[in-house]
Design an enzyme around this catalytic site. Structure first.
Site, PDB file in Angstrom:
ATOM      1  N   ALA A   1      -2.615   4.942  16.294  1.00  0.00           N
ATOM      2  CA  ALA A   1      -2.351   6.364  16.007  1.00  0.00           C
ATOM      3  C   ALA A   1      -3.095   6.786  14.745  1.00  0.00           C
ATOM      4  O   ALA A   1      -2.660   6.467  13.638  1.00  0.00           O
ATOM      5  CB  ALA A   1      -0.846   6.591  15.841  1.00  0.00           C
ATOM      6  N   PRO A   2      -4.207   7.506  14.886  1.00  0.00           N
ATOM      7  CA  PRO A   2      -4.943   7.931  13.691  1.00  0.00           C
ATOM      8  C   PRO A   2      -4.092   8.816  12.774  1.00  0.00           C
ATOM      9  O   PRO A   2      -4.374   8.904  11.580  1.00  0.00           O
ATOM     10  CB  PRO A   2      -6.118   8.728  14.262  1.00  0.00           C
ATOM     11  CG  PRO A   2      -6.273   8.234  15.663  1.00  0.00           C
ATOM     12  CD  PRO A   2      -4.894   7.862  16.124  1.00  0.00           C
TER      13      PRO A   2
ATOM     14  N   HIS B   1      -8.759  14.706   1.705  1.00  0.00           N
ATOM     15  CA  HIS B   1      -7.894  13.565   1.388  1.00  0.00           C
ATOM     16  C   HIS B   1      -8.004  13.173  -0.078  1.00  0.00           C
ATOM     17  O   HIS B   1      -8.957  13.540  -0.756  1.00  0.00           O
ATOM     18  CB  HIS B   1      -8.265  12.352   2.254  1.00  0.00           C
ATOM     19  CG  HIS B   1      -7.738  12.444   3.656  1.00  0.00           C
ATOM     20  ND1 HIS B   1      -8.405  13.115   4.653  1.00  0.00           N
ATOM     21  CD2 HIS B   1      -6.594  11.959   4.222  1.00  0.00           C
ATOM     22  CE1 HIS B   1      -7.696  13.039   5.777  1.00  0.00           C
ATOM     23  NE2 HIS B   1      -6.595  12.338   5.543  1.00  0.00           N
TER      24      HIS B   1
ATOM     25  N   GLY C   1       0.822  -1.221   0.000  1.00  0.00           N
ATOM     26  CA  GLY C   1       0.000   0.000   0.000  1.00  0.00           C
ATOM     27  C   GLY C   1       0.850   1.263   0.000  1.00  0.00           C
ATOM     28  O   GLY C   1       2.073   1.209   0.127  1.00  0.00           O
TER      29      GLY C   1
ATOM     30  N   LYS D   1      -9.292   7.075  -0.486  1.00  0.00           N
ATOM     31  CA  LYS D   1      -9.506   6.810   0.946  1.00  0.00           C
ATOM     32  C   LYS D   1     -10.836   6.100   1.173  1.00  0.00           C
ATOM     33  O   LYS D   1     -11.863   6.474   0.600  1.00  0.00           O
ATOM     34  CB  LYS D   1      -9.464   8.138   1.720  1.00  0.00           C
ATOM     35  CG  LYS D   1      -9.542   7.949   3.201  1.00  0.00           C
ATOM     36  CD  LYS D   1      -9.036   9.153   3.971  1.00  0.00           C
ATOM     37  CE  LYS D   1      -9.155   8.955   5.478  1.00  0.00           C
ATOM     38  NZ  LYS D   1      -8.411   7.778   5.979  1.00  0.00           N
TER      39      LYS D   1
ATOM     40  N   GLY E   1      -9.751   9.318  10.348  1.00  0.00           N
ATOM     41  CA  GLY E   1      -9.433   9.017  11.746  1.00  0.00           C
ATOM     42  C   GLY E   1      -8.934  10.266  12.463  1.00  0.00           C
ATOM     43  O   GLY E   1      -9.219  10.472  13.650  1.00  0.00           O
TER      44      GLY E   1
ATOM     45  N   PHE F   1       0.212   9.739  12.288  1.00  0.00           N
ATOM     46  CA  PHE F   1       1.597   9.624  12.756  1.00  0.00           C
ATOM     47  C   PHE F   1       2.399  10.899  12.498  1.00  0.00           C
ATOM     48  O   PHE F   1       3.552  10.986  12.913  1.00  0.00           O
ATOM     49  CB  PHE F   1       2.310   8.477  12.036  1.00  0.00           C
ATOM     50  CG  PHE F   1       1.936   7.100  12.502  1.00  0.00           C
ATOM     51  CD1 PHE F   1       2.229   6.665  13.792  1.00  0.00           C
ATOM     52  CD2 PHE F   1       1.322   6.204  11.641  1.00  0.00           C
ATOM     53  CE1 PHE F   1       1.914   5.384  14.210  1.00  0.00           C
ATOM     54  CE2 PHE F   1       1.002   4.913  12.049  1.00  0.00           C
ATOM     55  CZ  PHE F   1       1.301   4.504  13.338  1.00  0.00           C
TER      56      PHE F   1
ATOM     57  N   MET G   1       1.077   3.569   2.298  1.00  0.00           N
ATOM     58  CA  MET G   1       1.784   3.692   3.584  1.00  0.00           C
ATOM     59  C   MET G   1       2.697   2.504   3.824  1.00  0.00           C
ATOM     60  O   MET G   1       3.802   2.653   4.365  1.00  0.00           O
ATOM     61  CB  MET G   1       0.763   3.779   4.723  1.00  0.00           C
ATOM     62  CG  MET G   1       0.123   5.131   4.870  1.00  0.00           C
ATOM     63  SD  MET G   1       1.287   6.366   5.475  1.00  0.00           S
ATOM     64  CE  MET G   1       1.340   5.964   7.222  1.00  0.00           C
TER      65      MET G   1
HETATM   66  N1  LIG Z   1      -2.051   6.865  10.924  1.00  0.00           N
HETATM   67  C1  LIG Z   1      -1.565   7.549   9.885  1.00  0.00           C
HETATM   68  O1  LIG Z   1      -0.728   8.463  10.033  1.00  0.00           O
HETATM   69  C2  LIG Z   1      -2.012   7.200   8.513  1.00  0.00           C
HETATM   70  C3  LIG Z   1      -2.972   6.269   8.375  1.00  0.00           C
HETATM   71  N2  LIG Z   1      -3.397   5.908   7.133  1.00  0.00           N
HETATM   72  C4  LIG Z   1      -4.335   4.800   7.117  1.00  0.00           C
HETATM   73  O2  LIG Z   1      -3.615   3.631   6.769  1.00  0.00           O
HETATM   74  C5  LIG Z   1      -4.428   2.730   6.050  1.00  0.00           C
HETATM   75  C6  LIG Z   1      -3.762   2.384   4.714  1.00  0.00           C
HETATM   76  O3  LIG Z   1      -3.691   3.551   3.923  1.00  0.00           O
HETATM   77  P1  LIG Z   1      -3.022   3.512   2.478  1.00  0.00           P
HETATM   78  O4  LIG Z   1      -1.664   2.961   2.549  1.00  0.00           O
HETATM   79  O5  LIG Z   1      -3.245   4.843   1.890  1.00  0.00           O
HETATM   80  O6  LIG Z   1      -3.997   2.454   1.755  1.00  0.00           O
HETATM   81  P2  LIG Z   1      -3.657   1.477   0.532  1.00  0.00           P
HETATM   82  O7  LIG Z   1      -4.975   1.050  -0.013  1.00  0.00           O
HETATM   83  O8  LIG Z   1      -2.662   2.108  -0.364  1.00  0.00           O
HETATM   84  O9  LIG Z   1      -2.955   0.239   1.266  1.00  0.00           O
HETATM   85  C7  LIG Z   1      -3.617  -0.776   1.944  1.00  0.00           C
HETATM   86  C8  LIG Z   1      -2.910  -2.065   1.617  1.00  0.00           C
HETATM   87  O10 LIG Z   1      -3.469  -3.091   2.418  1.00  0.00           O
HETATM   88  C9  LIG Z   1      -3.717  -4.220   1.578  1.00  0.00           C
HETATM   89  N3  LIG Z   1      -4.733  -5.051   2.210  1.00  0.00           N
HETATM   90  C10 LIG Z   1      -6.079  -4.998   2.085  1.00  0.00           C
HETATM   91  N4  LIG Z   1      -6.663  -5.940   2.848  1.00  0.00           N
HETATM   92  C11 LIG Z   1      -5.649  -6.594   3.464  1.00  0.00           C
HETATM   93  C12 LIG Z   1      -5.597  -7.670   4.368  1.00  0.00           C
HETATM   94  N5  LIG Z   1      -6.691  -8.300   4.801  1.00  0.00           N
HETATM   95  N6  LIG Z   1      -4.375  -8.088   4.799  1.00  0.00           N
HETATM   96  C13 LIG Z   1      -3.256  -7.482   4.393  1.00  0.00           C
HETATM   97  N7  LIG Z   1      -3.237  -6.466   3.510  1.00  0.00           N
HETATM   98  C14 LIG Z   1      -4.414  -6.015   3.072  1.00  0.00           C
HETATM   99  C15 LIG Z   1      -4.112  -3.618   0.254  1.00  0.00           C
HETATM  100  O11 LIG Z   1      -3.985  -4.536  -0.821  1.00  0.00           O
HETATM  101  P3  LIG Z   1      -4.854  -4.324  -2.186  1.00  0.00           P
HETATM  102  O12 LIG Z   1      -4.491  -2.965  -2.692  1.00  0.00           O
HETATM  103  O13 LIG Z   1      -4.452  -5.447  -3.063  1.00  0.00           O
HETATM  104  O14 LIG Z   1      -6.304  -4.393  -1.751  1.00  0.00           O
HETATM  105  C16 LIG Z   1      -3.099  -2.488   0.154  1.00  0.00           C
HETATM  106  O15 LIG Z   1      -1.876  -2.956  -0.354  1.00  0.00           O
HETATM  107  C17 LIG Z   1      -5.792   3.443   5.889  1.00  0.00           C
HETATM  108  O16 LIG Z   1      -6.650   3.002   6.917  1.00  0.00           O
HETATM  109  C18 LIG Z   1      -5.441   4.908   6.104  1.00  0.00           C
HETATM  110  O17 LIG Z   1      -6.525   5.650   6.599  1.00  0.00           O
HETATM  111  C19 LIG Z   1      -2.902   6.458   6.001  1.00  0.00           C
HETATM  112  C20 LIG Z   1      -1.966   7.444   6.082  1.00  0.00           C
HETATM  113  C21 LIG Z   1      -1.444   7.915   7.361  1.00  0.00           C
HETATM  114  O1  LIG Z   2      -6.012   7.617   4.385  1.00  0.00           O
HETATM  115  C1  LIG Z   2      -5.128   8.489   4.513  1.00  0.00           C
HETATM  116  O2  LIG Z   2      -4.434   8.883   3.579  1.00  0.00           O
HETATM  117  C2  LIG Z   2      -4.892   9.055   5.868  1.00  0.00           C
HETATM  118  N1  LIG Z   2      -5.536   8.535   6.863  1.00  0.00           N
HETATM  119  C3  LIG Z   2      -5.430   8.938   8.228  1.00  0.00           C
HETATM  120  C4  LIG Z   2      -6.759   9.455   8.719  1.00  0.00           C
HETATM  121  O3  LIG Z   2      -7.810   8.857   8.390  1.00  0.00           O
HETATM  122  O4  LIG Z   2      -6.784  10.433   9.452  1.00  0.00           O
HETATM  123  C5  LIG Z   2      -4.260   9.850   8.482  1.00  0.00           C
HETATM  124  C6  LIG Z   2      -3.971  10.817   7.389  1.00  0.00           C
HETATM  125  O5  LIG Z   2      -4.935  11.799   7.420  1.00  0.00           O
HETATM  126  C7  LIG Z   2      -3.902  10.131   6.034  1.00  0.00           C
END
Ligand SMILES: NC(=O)C1=CN([C@@H]2O[C@H](COP(=O)(O)OP(=O)(O)OC[C@H]3O[C@@H](n4cnc5c(N)ncnc54)[C@H](OP(=O)(O)O)[C@@H]3O)[C@@H](O)[C@H]2O)C=CC1
Ligand SMILES: O=C(O)C1=N[C@H](C(=O)O)C[C@H](O)C1
Length: 267
Positions: free
Chosen positions: A126-127, A156, A13, A160, A166, A129, A15
């Protein structure tokens, strides 16, 4: 510090890829496995973009992954469906979750808290980071003591899954902890198009914008008689989240409690 052995869930993904970079480039971290929902049984180096990462198996079943791998921490960056199950299962195997995945319900957070108490293990949810986002939330909480009328606008990218974000939910929770409940706007206001006033959280309003080109942005607007304040944070890339992931992994190894929000572990 001893080497921290780490599993990353969601490595392909947006992240997850940054997290693989962080873990493989940090001296005291070791990537021992990844958890995906595709590509069972192959090595991470067989997947496009990871050719230089050696010796990291890909699992699609978390139970098997945790049984066959000697890990300390699971970093979860997946989906609102998978994240809660991953965190719970990791704790049940004695592995400490560091979760960036958003969209957890209150009940799911409470359940994880209970498991942490029972197992005496650390877990960090951590909603957001990004240190700047944490400051934006703390500054908003400070301002809310003086300005009770608040609109949260989170913006966003359009891939998303969860809305509101979050971060927006966490911001509203932090504000609600210091602000007396207030129903904002005109008492007789009516939406002529459903959703026009956004989501209602304790009388505050949350608006979710989704557009290609955006990454992760939020502004919190405060209004009072004759004045407004806007507190805004922008993440322009996903590297902005990685120093927070590093701190969370280091901290979760030293604690035996459940933590919701990076603000609770930063000095
Ligand atoms: N806390 C923070 O600072 C941040 C949090 N986030 C959160 O992080 C999460 C991921 O975001 P992001 O990277 O943009 O999303 P992506 O969709 O780019 O990545 C998610 C990944 O998880 C995979 N996946 C889906 N289901 C499963 C499973 N059951 N087991 C393992 N892998 C799985 C997906 O595969 P496939 O694509 O093949 O479905 C994909 O590769 C979201 O909930 C987002 O809100 C994002 C940015 C910052
Ligand atoms: O999905 C995202 O991209 C992000 N998700 C987190 C959220 O739901 O707050 C953190 C950041 O905003 C990016």
């Amino acid at each position: 510090m001893e080497t921290v052995k780490i599993i990353i869930a969601g490595p392909r993904g947006r992240m997850g890829r940054e997290a693989v970079n962080l873990v493989t480039n940090t001296e005291q971290f070791e990537l021992v496995a990844v958890l995906d929902h595709k590509y069972d049984g192959i090595m991470l180096s067989d997947i496009e973009g990871f050719h230089s990462v050696s010796n990291v198996p890909v699992y699609t079943e978390i139970e098997k992954c945790l049984q066959e791998t000697d890990a300390d921490v699971l970093i979860d960056l997946t989906t609102p469906e998978a994240g809660p199950y991953h965190a719970k299962t990791a704790l049940n195997h004695g592995v400490r979750p560091v979760v960036g995945t958003t969209g957890f319900t209150k009940e799911q957070l409470l359940e994880l808290d209970e498991i942490c108490k029972e197992k005496e293990l650390g877990c960090i949810i951590a909603p957001n980071f990004a240190i700047g986002a944490v400051l934006m939330m703390k500054f908003s909480q400070m301002a809310a003591k003086y300005f009770q009328d608040i609109e949260i606008i989170e913006m966003h990218h359009d891939k998303k899954l969860d809305a509101p974000s979050g971060t927006a939910v966490k911001t509203a929770e932090m504000i609600a902890a210091v602000r007396e409940t207030k129903i904002q706007g005109h008492p007789n206001e009516k939406e002529t198009i459903q959703g026009a006033r956004g989501a209602d959280f304790d009388g505050m309003h949350i608006h979710s914008v989704r557009l290609p080109g955006l990454i992760a942005h939020q502004q919190v607007m405060f209004g009072s008689d004759g004045q407004t304040i806007t507190i805004r944070h922008d993440s322009y890339n996903r590297a902005s989240f990685m120093s927070g992931v590093k701190v969370a992994v280091e901290t979760v190894m030293k604690q035996n409690t459940f933590v919701y929000g990076l603000e609770n572990i930063l000095d």
